[in-house]
Design a protein around this motif. Structure first.
Motif, PDB file in Angstrom:
ATOM      1  N   GLN A 226      58.279  43.722  37.251  1.00  0.00           N
ATOM      2  CA  GLN A 226      58.195  42.307  37.597  1.00  0.00           C
ATOM      3  C   GLN A 226      56.876  42.016  38.298  1.00  0.00           C
ATOM      4  O   GLN A 226      56.451  42.741  39.182  1.00  0.00           O
ATOM      5  N   GLY A 227      56.234  40.941  37.914  1.00  0.00           N
ATOM      6  CA  GLY A 227      54.968  40.562  38.518  1.00  0.00           C
ATOM      7  C   GLY A 227      53.761  41.089  37.781  1.00  0.00           C
ATOM      8  O   GLY A 227      52.633  40.769  38.130  1.00  0.00           O
ATOM      9  N   SER A 228      53.959  41.905  36.754  1.00  0.00           N
ATOM     10  CA  SER A 228      52.825  42.442  35.999  1.00  0.00           C
ATOM     11  C   SER A 228      52.400  41.448  34.929  1.00  0.00           C
ATOM     12  O   SER A 228      52.535  41.691  33.735  1.00  0.00           O
ATOM     13  N   ALA A 229      51.883  40.298  35.364  1.00  0.00           N
ATOM     14  CA  ALA A 229      51.522  39.230  34.432  1.00  0.00           C
ATOM     15  C   ALA A 229      50.433  39.681  33.478  1.00  0.00           C
ATOM     16  O   ALA A 229      50.417  39.297  32.310  1.00  0.00           O
ATOM     17  N   LEU A 230      49.508  40.500  33.964  1.00  0.00           N
ATOM     18  CA  LEU A 230      48.407  40.943  33.117  1.00  0.00           C
ATOM     19  C   LEU A 230      48.930  41.741  31.928  1.00  0.00           C
ATOM     20  O   LEU A 230      48.388  41.662  30.829  1.00  0.00           O
ATOM     21  N   LEU A 231      50.007  42.493  32.137  1.00  0.00           N
ATOM     22  CA  LEU A 231      50.535  43.324  31.069  1.00  0.00           C
ATOM     23  C   LEU A 231      51.190  42.503  29.972  1.00  0.00           C
ATOM     24  O   LEU A 231      51.384  42.987  28.858  1.00  0.00           O
ATOM     25  N   SER A 232      51.552  41.245  30.254  1.00  0.00           N
ATOM     26  CA  SER A 232      52.163  40.419  29.221  1.00  0.00           C
ATOM     27  C   SER A 232      51.151  40.028  28.159  1.00  0.00           C
ATOM     28  O   SER A 232      51.511  39.725  27.027  1.00  0.00           O
ATOM     29  N   THR A 233      49.879  40.031  28.504  1.00  0.00           N
ATOM     30  CA  THR A 233      48.834  39.664  27.548  1.00  0.00           C
ATOM     31  C   THR A 233      47.848  40.796  27.280  1.00  0.00           C
ATOM     32  O   THR A 233      47.005  40.684  26.406  1.00  0.00           O
ATOM     33  N   HIS A 234      47.950  41.889  28.036  1.00  0.00           N
ATOM     34  CA  HIS A 234      47.055  43.024  27.871  1.00  0.00           C
ATOM     35  C   HIS A 234      47.877  44.308  27.798  1.00  0.00           C
ATOM     36  O   HIS A 234      47.985  45.030  28.785  1.00  0.00           O
ATOM     37  N   PRO A 235      48.501  44.583  26.678  1.00  0.00           N
ATOM     38  CA  PRO A 235      49.355  45.759  26.584  1.00  0.00           C
ATOM     39  C   PRO A 235      48.585  47.046  26.858  1.00  0.00           C
ATOM     40  O   PRO A 235      47.487  47.240  26.381  1.00  0.00           O
ATOM     41  N   SER A 236      49.177  47.912  27.675  1.00  0.00           N
ATOM     42  CA  SER A 236      48.533  49.182  28.009  1.00  0.00           C
ATOM     43  C   SER A 236      49.415  50.317  27.502  1.00  0.00           C
ATOM     44  O   SER A 236      50.578  50.424  27.866  1.00  0.00           O
ATOM     45  N   ASP A 237      48.880  51.165  26.639  1.00  0.00           N
ATOM     46  CA  ASP A 237      49.650  52.274  26.109  1.00  0.00           C
ATOM     47  C   ASP A 237      48.734  53.464  25.854  1.00  0.00           C
ATOM     48  O   ASP A 237      47.523  53.400  26.057  1.00  0.00           O
ATOM     49  N   ALA A 238      49.363  54.564  25.416  1.00  0.00           N
ATOM     50  CA  ALA A 238      48.601  55.804  25.229  1.00  0.00           C
ATOM     51  C   ALA A 238      47.523  55.657  24.172  1.00  0.00           C
ATOM     52  O   ALA A 238      46.419  56.195  24.318  1.00  0.00           O
ATOM     53  N   ASN A 239      47.814  54.915  23.108  1.00  0.00           N
ATOM     54  CA  ASN A 239      46.823  54.731  22.044  1.00  0.00           C
ATOM     55  C   ASN A 239      45.592  54.011  22.559  1.00  0.00           C
ATOM     56  O   ASN A 239      44.456  54.340  22.209  1.00  0.00           O
ATOM     57  N   ARG A 240      45.821  53.022  23.392  1.00  0.00           N
ATOM     58  CA  ARG A 240      44.696  52.273  23.944  1.00  0.00           C
ATOM     59  C   ARG A 240      43.841  53.172  24.835  1.00  0.00           C
ATOM     60  O   ARG A 240      42.608  53.150  24.750  1.00  0.00           O
ATOM     61  N   ILE A 241      44.487  53.929  25.692  1.00  0.00           N
ATOM     62  CA  ILE A 241      43.754  54.813  26.595  1.00  0.00           C
ATOM     63  C   ILE A 241      42.963  55.855  25.809  1.00  0.00           C
ATOM     64  O   ILE A 241      41.807  56.152  26.124  1.00  0.00           O
ATOM     65  N   ASN A 242      43.571  56.392  24.768  1.00  0.00           N
ATOM     66  CA  ASN A 242      42.871  57.372  23.934  1.00  0.00           C
ATOM     67  C   ASN A 242      41.659  56.758  23.247  1.00  0.00           C
ATOM     68  O   ASN A 242      40.610  57.402  23.116  1.00  0.00           O
ATOM     69  N   ALA A 243      41.791  55.498  22.800  1.00  0.00           N
ATOM     70  CA  ALA A 243      40.667  54.810  22.168  1.00  0.00           C
ATOM     71  C   ALA A 243      39.531  54.611  23.165  1.00  0.00           C
ATOM     72  O   ALA A 243      38.346  54.757  22.822  1.00  0.00           O
ATOM     73  N   MET A 244      39.882  54.287  24.409  1.00  0.00           N
ATOM     74  CA  MET A 244      38.861  54.109  25.430  1.00  0.00           C
ATOM     75  C   MET A 244      38.144  55.421  25.720  1.00  0.00           C
ATOM     76  O   MET A 244      36.934  55.442  25.975  1.00  0.00           O
ATOM     77  N   LYS A 245      38.886  56.519  25.686  1.00  0.00           N
ATOM     78  CA  LYS A 245      38.270  57.826  25.942  1.00  0.00           C
ATOM     79  C   LYS A 245      37.213  58.149  24.887  1.00  0.00           C
ATOM     80  O   LYS A 245      36.217  58.824  25.178  1.00  0.00           O
ATOM     81  N   LYS A 246      37.414  57.641  23.662  1.00  0.00           N
ATOM     82  CA  LYS A 246      36.442  57.879  22.600  1.00  0.00           C
ATOM     83  C   LYS A 246      35.131  57.145  22.876  1.00  0.00           C
ATOM     84  O   LYS A 246      34.063  57.569  22.426  1.00  0.00           O
ATOM     85  N   ASN A 247      35.214  56.024  23.586  1.00  0.00           N
ATOM     86  CA  ASN A 247      34.009  55.259  23.930  1.00  0.00           C
ATOM     87  C   ASN A 247      33.390  55.711  25.248  1.00  0.00           C
ATOM     88  O   ASN A 247      32.335  55.220  25.645  1.00  0.00           O
ATOM     89  N   LEU A 248      34.070  56.633  25.920  1.00  0.00           N
ATOM     90  CA  LEU A 248      33.641  57.012  27.254  1.00  0.00           C
ATOM     91  C   LEU A 248      32.287  57.722  27.259  1.00  0.00           C
ATOM     92  O   LEU A 248      31.479  57.516  28.168  1.00  0.00           O
ATOM     93  N   ALA A 249      32.019  58.531  26.233  1.00  0.00           N
ATOM     94  CA  ALA A 249      30.769  59.302  26.218  1.00  0.00           C
ATOM     95  C   ALA A 249      29.549  58.387  26.248  1.00  0.00           C
ATOM     96  O   ALA A 249      28.594  58.638  26.991  1.00  0.00           O
ATOM     97  N   ALA A 250      29.582  57.319  25.450  1.00  0.00           N
ATOM     98  CA  ALA A 250      28.444  56.390  25.417  1.00  0.00           C
ATOM     99  C   ALA A 250      28.269  55.701  26.762  1.00  0.00           C
ATOM    100  O   ALA A 250      27.136  55.524  27.249  1.00  0.00           O
ATOM    101  N   ALA A 251      29.377  55.320  27.379  1.00  0.00           N
ATOM    102  CA  ALA A 251      29.294  54.661  28.678  1.00  0.00           C
ATOM    103  C   ALA A 251      28.816  55.633  29.750  1.00  0.00           C
ATOM    104  O   ALA A 251      28.015  55.265  30.630  1.00  0.00           O
ATOM    105  N   MET A 252      29.272  56.879  29.692  1.00  0.00           N
ATOM    106  CA  MET A 252      28.837  57.870  30.670  1.00  0.00           C
ATOM    107  C   MET A 252      27.350  58.163  30.534  1.00  0.00           C
ATOM    108  O   MET A 252      26.668  58.430  31.536  1.00  0.00           O
TER     109      MET A 252
END
Length: 261
Positions: A226-252
């Motif tokens: 309850q109160g996680s309004a951001l999660l209603s429009t920004h779903p956070s899951d393992a696939n998303r985190i894994n996708a971000m990890k793929k972009n991490l090298a360029a950002a690092m």
């Protein structure tokens, strides 16, 4: 064409971002108009927050959010290809909601709940802010809302999910949130673009991009709390985190080129 039909086409068919933004322009939801209306909504939000004593301008939470805001602004301006100058402004609202957004034209709204309940570091705050700034800079709300941007449809949807929180924050904060697609979740592709843009922005500003991973891991643990309004429009899951990890090298690489600071 009926406005609801236009919105449905933008959301449900394979129309490109430029296609939906063109529809929005034709319907009077051009960039200048969106930014102007967002400014009015932001000003009303600040006025109501002052009256309700929910505007935070002095706490340690505010200082942490403001520090990230100041560091990110120059790099956000570098990314701006909208043809409109963004007048960046920040409002931190006292609320237990886990939420934050950036309205058109650079109006940044953070709820203290997202920082305090998730115990975010300044770098993790920057990850949230960079992500939301990218949504605004790439005008994702314009593409998502199409001709319905700033109309009662978006406002009513935003209020329906907010429920009892309206009384806490006032109508203006809910209405302003509606302008960035509250209740109308961004597509997976737009979320990915915002994730990547946010990573690069925070890296350029000298924040370790790995903080974005820890941020979304914290968000994922919230689930449907309850109160996680951001999660209603920004779903956070393992696939998303894994996708971000793929972009991490360029950002690092960008982060390390600055000497890691």
């Amino acid at each position: 064409m009926n406005n609801k039909l236009i919105l449905s086409l933008c959301a449900a068919t394979a129309i490109s971002i430029s296609g939906c933004t063109t529809i929005a322009d034709m319907a009077g939801a051009d960039s200048a108009t969106l930014n102007s209306n967002a400014t009015l909504g932001f000003n009303k939000t600040v006025q109501e927050a002052r009256a309700n004593k929910t505007l935070d301008t002095t706490s340690a939470t505010y200082k942490k959010v403001n520090a990230a805001f100041i560091r990110l602004k120059p790099y956000a301006d570098q990314m701006n290809q909208t043809g409109q100058r963004f007048d960046w402004q920040l409002a931190v609202l006292k609320s237990d909601q886990i939420n934050a957004y950036v309205a058109p034209g650079g109006k940044v709204v953070f709820y203290t709940g997202i920082v305090n309940r998730l115990n975010l570091s300044e770098a993790e705050v920057a990850a949230v802010m960079g992500h939301e700034m990218t949504h605004a800079l790439e005008e994702h709300s314009k593409q998502k809302l199409g001709a319905q941007a700033l109309t009662n449809l978006a406002v009513n949807i935003g209020k329906s999910y907010a429920g009892s929180q309206i009384g806490e924050l006032g109508n203006a904060a809910i209405d302003l949130g509606s302008q960035v697609g509250v209740g109308l979740p961004y597509s997976r592709s737009l979320e990915s673009r915002a994730d990547e843009g946010g990573l690069m922005m925070m890296a350029k500003a000298g924040y370790n991009p790995q903080a974005a991973i820890t941020l979304w891991e914290k968000m994922a643990k919230q689930g449907g709390a309850q109160g996680s309004a951001l999660l209603s429009t920004h779903p956070s899951d393992a696939n998303r985190i894994n996708a971000m990890k793929k972009n991490l090298a360029a950002a690092m690489a960008v982060y390390n080129a600055r000497g890691g600071k």
